[in-house]
Design an enzyme around this catalytic site. Structure first.
Site, mmCIF file in Angstrom:
data_model
loop_
_atom_site.group_PDB
_atom_site.id
_atom_site.type_symbol
_atom_site.label_atom_id
_atom_site.label_comp_id
_atom_site.label_asym_id
_atom_site.label_seq_id
_atom_site.Cartn_x
_atom_site.Cartn_y
_atom_site.Cartn_z
ATOM 1 N N ASP A 69 -4.382 7.935 -5.435
ATOM 2 C CA ASP A 69 -4.266 7.357 -4.105
ATOM 3 C C ASP A 69 -3.106 8.001 -3.366
ATOM 4 O O ASP A 69 -3.261 8.995 -2.680
ATOM 5 C CB ASP A 69 -4.117 5.836 -4.232
ATOM 6 C CG ASP A 69 -4.435 5.129 -2.941
ATOM 7 O OD1 ASP A 69 -4.032 5.646 -1.894
ATOM 8 O OD2 ASP A 69 -5.078 4.076 -2.973
ATOM 9 N N ASN A 70 -1.916 7.470 -3.560
ATOM 10 C CA ASN A 70 -0.795 8.026 -2.798
ATOM 11 C C ASN A 70 0.116 8.896 -3.650
ATOM 12 O O ASN A 70 0.235 8.680 -4.851
ATOM 13 C CB ASN A 70 0.024 6.885 -2.202
ATOM 14 C CG ASN A 70 -0.782 6.127 -1.191
ATOM 15 O OD1 ASN A 70 -1.489 6.717 -0.396
ATOM 16 N ND2 ASN A 70 -0.691 4.816 -1.245
ATOM 17 N N HIS A 72 -0.926 0.799 6.947
ATOM 18 C CA HIS A 72 -1.525 1.536 5.840
ATOM 19 C C HIS A 72 -0.474 2.547 5.375
ATOM 20 O O HIS A 72 0.619 2.128 4.967
ATOM 21 C CB HIS A 72 -2.824 2.173 6.371
ATOM 22 C CG HIS A 72 -3.813 2.582 5.343
ATOM 23 N ND1 HIS A 72 -5.082 2.981 5.640
ATOM 24 C CD2 HIS A 72 -3.710 2.686 4.002
ATOM 25 C CE1 HIS A 72 -5.734 3.299 4.532
ATOM 26 N NE2 HIS A 72 -4.908 3.133 3.533
ATOM 27 N N ASN A 88 -6.603 11.355 0.792
ATOM 28 C CA ASN A 88 -5.872 10.090 0.806
ATOM 29 C C ASN A 88 -4.384 10.355 0.977
ATOM 30 O O ASN A 88 -3.942 10.791 2.033
ATOM 31 C CB ASN A 88 -6.231 9.327 -0.476
ATOM 32 C CG ASN A 88 -5.949 7.860 -0.372
ATOM 33 O OD1 ASN A 88 -4.863 7.459 -0.014
ATOM 34 N ND2 ASN A 88 -6.939 7.039 -0.679
ATOM 35 N N ILE A 102 2.657 5.152 5.375
ATOM 36 C CA ILE A 102 3.876 5.247 6.187
ATOM 37 C C ILE A 102 4.632 6.524 5.836
ATOM 38 O O ILE A 102 4.425 7.106 4.768
ATOM 39 C CB ILE A 102 4.812 4.023 5.986
ATOM 40 C CG1 ILE A 102 5.245 3.897 4.518
ATOM 41 C CG2 ILE A 102 4.141 2.749 6.451
ATOM 42 C CD1 ILE A 102 6.237 2.752 4.277
ATOM 43 N N HIS A 154 -4.229 -0.015 11.555
ATOM 44 C CA HIS A 154 -5.658 -0.221 11.823
ATOM 45 C C HIS A 154 -5.858 -1.518 12.594
ATOM 46 O O HIS A 154 -6.452 -2.478 12.082
ATOM 47 C CB HIS A 154 -6.461 -0.280 10.518
ATOM 48 C CG HIS A 154 -6.372 0.949 9.674
ATOM 49 N ND1 HIS A 154 -6.795 2.181 10.102
ATOM 50 C CD2 HIS A 154 -5.902 1.144 8.421
ATOM 51 C CE1 HIS A 154 -6.608 3.080 9.146
ATOM 52 N NE2 HIS A 154 -6.048 2.479 8.114
ATOM 53 N N ASN A 183 -5.608 7.641 6.678
ATOM 54 C CA ASN A 183 -5.096 6.961 5.483
ATOM 55 C C ASN A 183 -3.593 7.094 5.419
ATOM 56 O O ASN A 183 -2.869 6.116 5.362
ATOM 57 C CB ASN A 183 -5.759 7.551 4.240
ATOM 58 C CG ASN A 183 -5.493 6.729 3.000
ATOM 59 O OD1 ASN A 183 -4.356 6.614 2.576
ATOM 60 N ND2 ASN A 183 -6.534 6.135 2.439
ATOM 61 N N ASP A 184 -3.086 8.308 5.417
ATOM 62 C CA ASP A 184 -1.650 8.497 5.231
ATOM 63 C C ASP A 184 -1.161 9.616 6.140
ATOM 64 O O ASP A 184 -1.942 10.444 6.608
ATOM 65 C CB ASP A 184 -1.365 8.834 3.765
ATOM 66 C CG ASP A 184 0.101 8.635 3.386
ATOM 67 O OD1 ASP A 184 0.843 8.003 4.162
ATOM 68 O OD2 ASP A 184 0.503 9.117 2.317
ATOM 69 N N GLU A 232 0.792 -1.222 0.000
ATOM 70 C CA GLU A 232 0.000 0.000 0.000
ATOM 71 C C GLU A 232 0.829 1.279 0.000
ATOM 72 O O GLU A 232 0.531 2.217 -0.714
ATOM 73 C CB GLU A 232 -0.941 -0.068 1.205
ATOM 74 C CG GLU A 232 -1.371 1.213 1.829
ATOM 75 C CD GLU A 232 -2.325 2.033 1.004
ATOM 76 O OE1 GLU A 232 -2.554 1.712 -0.161
ATOM 77 O OE2 GLU A 232 -2.804 3.020 1.521
ATOM 78 N N ASP A 233 1.879 1.328 0.769
ATOM 79 C CA ASP A 233 2.651 2.565 0.801
ATOM 80 C C ASP A 233 4.144 2.250 0.757
ATOM 81 O O ASP A 233 4.585 1.202 1.229
ATOM 82 C CB ASP A 233 2.318 3.373 2.058
ATOM 83 C CG ASP A 233 2.624 4.849 1.861
ATOM 84 O OD1 ASP A 233 3.006 5.231 0.735
ATOM 85 O OD2 ASP A 233 2.482 5.625 2.822
HETATM 86 C C1 LIG Z 1 -1.761 4.514 -0.688
HETATM 87 O O1 LIG Z 1 -3.129 4.326 -0.852
HETATM 88 C C2 LIG Z 1 -3.681 3.303 -0.071
HETATM 89 C C3 LIG Z 1 -5.107 3.051 -0.434
HETATM 90 O O2 LIG Z 1 -5.895 4.138 -0.103
HETATM 91 C C4 LIG Z 1 -3.501 3.720 1.352
HETATM 92 O O3 LIG Z 1 -4.039 2.725 2.172
HETATM 93 C C5 LIG Z 1 -2.031 3.978 1.659
HETATM 94 O O4 LIG Z 1 -1.847 4.506 2.903
HETATM 95 C C6 LIG Z 1 -1.429 4.914 0.675
HETATM 96 N N1 LIG Z 1 0.030 4.999 0.746
HETATM 97 C C7 LIG Z 1 0.708 6.122 0.636
HETATM 98 C C8 LIG Z 1 2.141 6.028 0.374
HETATM 99 O O5 LIG Z 1 0.190 7.210 0.717
HETATM 100 CA CA LIG Z 2 -3.593 6.018 0.399
HETATM 101 CA CA LIG Z 3 3.023 7.993 2.899
#
Ligand SMILES: *[C@@H]1O[C@H](CO)[C@@H](O)[C@H](O)[C@H]1NC(C)=O
Ligand SMILES: [Ca+2]
Ligand SMILES: [Ca+2]
Ligand SMILES: *[C@@H]1O[C@H](CO)[C@@H](O)[C@H](O)[C@H]1NC(C)=O
Ligand SMILES: *[C@@H]1O[C@H](CO)[C@@H](O)[C@H](O)[C@H]1NC(C)=O
Length: 353
Positions: free
Chosen positions: A267-268, A114, A222, A116, A133, A167-168, A53-54
């Protein structure tokens, strides 16, 4: 007369549902198919199968990868396995991943990592902040990275009533960070937010002495990241298909400078340290993401945004695939022309640009 009123209301209700449904199909790009774009040298990273995810890369070229996310409404290929943090040294000729050991005293069984973010202190200690989470709650875990031992020592769990549906994060200093909230409601009503396009999510500033909301007005805030000069913050609104560029003030408040509109669900975000370009991990079609069908899987898309602060940012496609190679990309991170692409629940890709 009464019947007429009921019929009129029923008609209006159905029309509204129909209109919302059409809007939702548009918002999720339900009809979009992906044209492939691929750098020459790409291969899947061995050992990453259940999400990435990240990704955050240290200036030294060590990459951290968050894996094994379990997220409401999203498939997981390993629902019963705890999440992990992988490490990859991008200076190696053929970099391989290695799972980082986590110190005792931390509940590894419920680890569900999730977003990082890394932080290097003045004494060169590396800290890894992880959105976690456990049991579907939201916490931020602070780890110290031990490079020799390739391990993470758990230092602290940060919880706060405003740290919900996180989320981030992007770390700014010791125990100081911005965090995005991707849903306002923490139950089934969260679906309503996207359907009704409620702009109720936000960016939070956290420090031990002060916690406050610094930016509002996102349908689903996000990914978040900071410019190399630390003057700007970039926030992805995944449901609104755009990136908000915000200026950081001395008191950590944020002012929105502009919104870069895209035709993909962002997303990220990360920044290419060599160029300052913003790299966005995107979902080309969110319907396929949610209604997962292995025969017609969700694709992946990575955009590069050059001169994001200028009048006309240049947007190009760095990678795109219909899901035959890589499904549900969330993040792309680059180090010296080596590109890592992560996904919510699928594999991870390594490319040489
Ligand atoms: C990337 O997106 C996913 C899905 O929403 C999220 O869970 C995750 O934290 C994000 N990672 C980064 C690097 O932002
Ligand atoms: Ca994200
Ligand atoms: Ca991040
Ligand atoms: C991914 O999850 C599956 C199913 O739980 C498991 O068998 C496999 O070992 C996992 N792979 C990795 C690389 O963690
Ligand atoms: C995806 O693309 C590959 C090759 O470009 C093609 O063989 C495959 O049929 C496509 N898959 C879908 C689901 O469209």
């Amino acid at each position: 007369m009464g019947k007429l009123v009921v019929l009129t209301l029923l008609g209006a209700g159905l029309a509204l549902i129909g209109e919302r449904f059409v809007k939702l199909r548009q918002r999720t790009n339900a009809f979009r198919e992906v044209e492939p774009v691929e750098p020459h040298n790409c291969h899947l990273i061995e050992g990453v199968e259940n999400g990435s995810e990240d990704i955050d890369i240290l200036p030294s070229g060590l990459a951290f990868i968050s894996s094994g996310l379990k997220y409401p409404g999203m498939p997981s290929f390993a629902p019963d396995e705890p999440g992990q943090i992988f490490m990859m040294d991008l200076n190696e000729q053929n970099p391989r991943v290695q799972a980082l050991a986590i110190s005792d005293g931390f509940d590894k069984a419920s680890f569900n990592p999730h977003g990082i973010s890394t932080f290097i202190d003045k004494d060169h200690t590396v800290y890894l902040y992880v959105v976690n989470h456990p049991h579907m709650e939201s916490t931020v875990e602070v780890f110290k990275f031990e490079e020799q031992q390739r391990s993470l020592v758990h230092l602290k769990t940060i919880e706060h009533e405003l740290l919900k549906s996180v989320n981030d994060i992007v770390v700014l200093g010791p125990e100081q960070f911005y965090a995005t909230r991707d849903h306002y409601f923490t139950n089934f009503l969260s679906l309503l937010e996207v359907i009704m396009e409620l702009h109720w999510t936000y960016v939070l500033f956290y420090s031990p002495s002060k916690v406050n909301v610094v930016a509002r007005g996102f349908i689903s805030a996000n990914g978040i990241t900071i410019s190399p000069d630390k003057k700007y913050i970039y926030v992805a609104d995944v449901a609104d298909k755009n990136i908000h560029v915000m200026k950081i003030h001395a008191n950590w408040d944020l002012t929105r400078l502009k919104v870069v509109q895209l035709d993909t669900l962002v997303d990220n975000l990360t920044v290419d340290p060599d160029t300052g370009d913003v790299l966005a991990g995107c979902h080309p079609n969110a319907m396929k993401l949610i209604l997962y069908n292995p025969e017609d899987p969700p694709g992946s898309e990575v955009l590069r945004i050059q001169n994001v602060l200028s009048e006309k940012p240049r947007i190009s496609t760095e990678y795109a695939n219909n899901g035959s190679v890589l499904q549900a990309s969330t993040v792309a991170s680059v180090y010296k022309r080596k590109l890592l692409i992560g996904t919510i629940y699928h594999k991870a890709l390594y490319c040489e640009l």
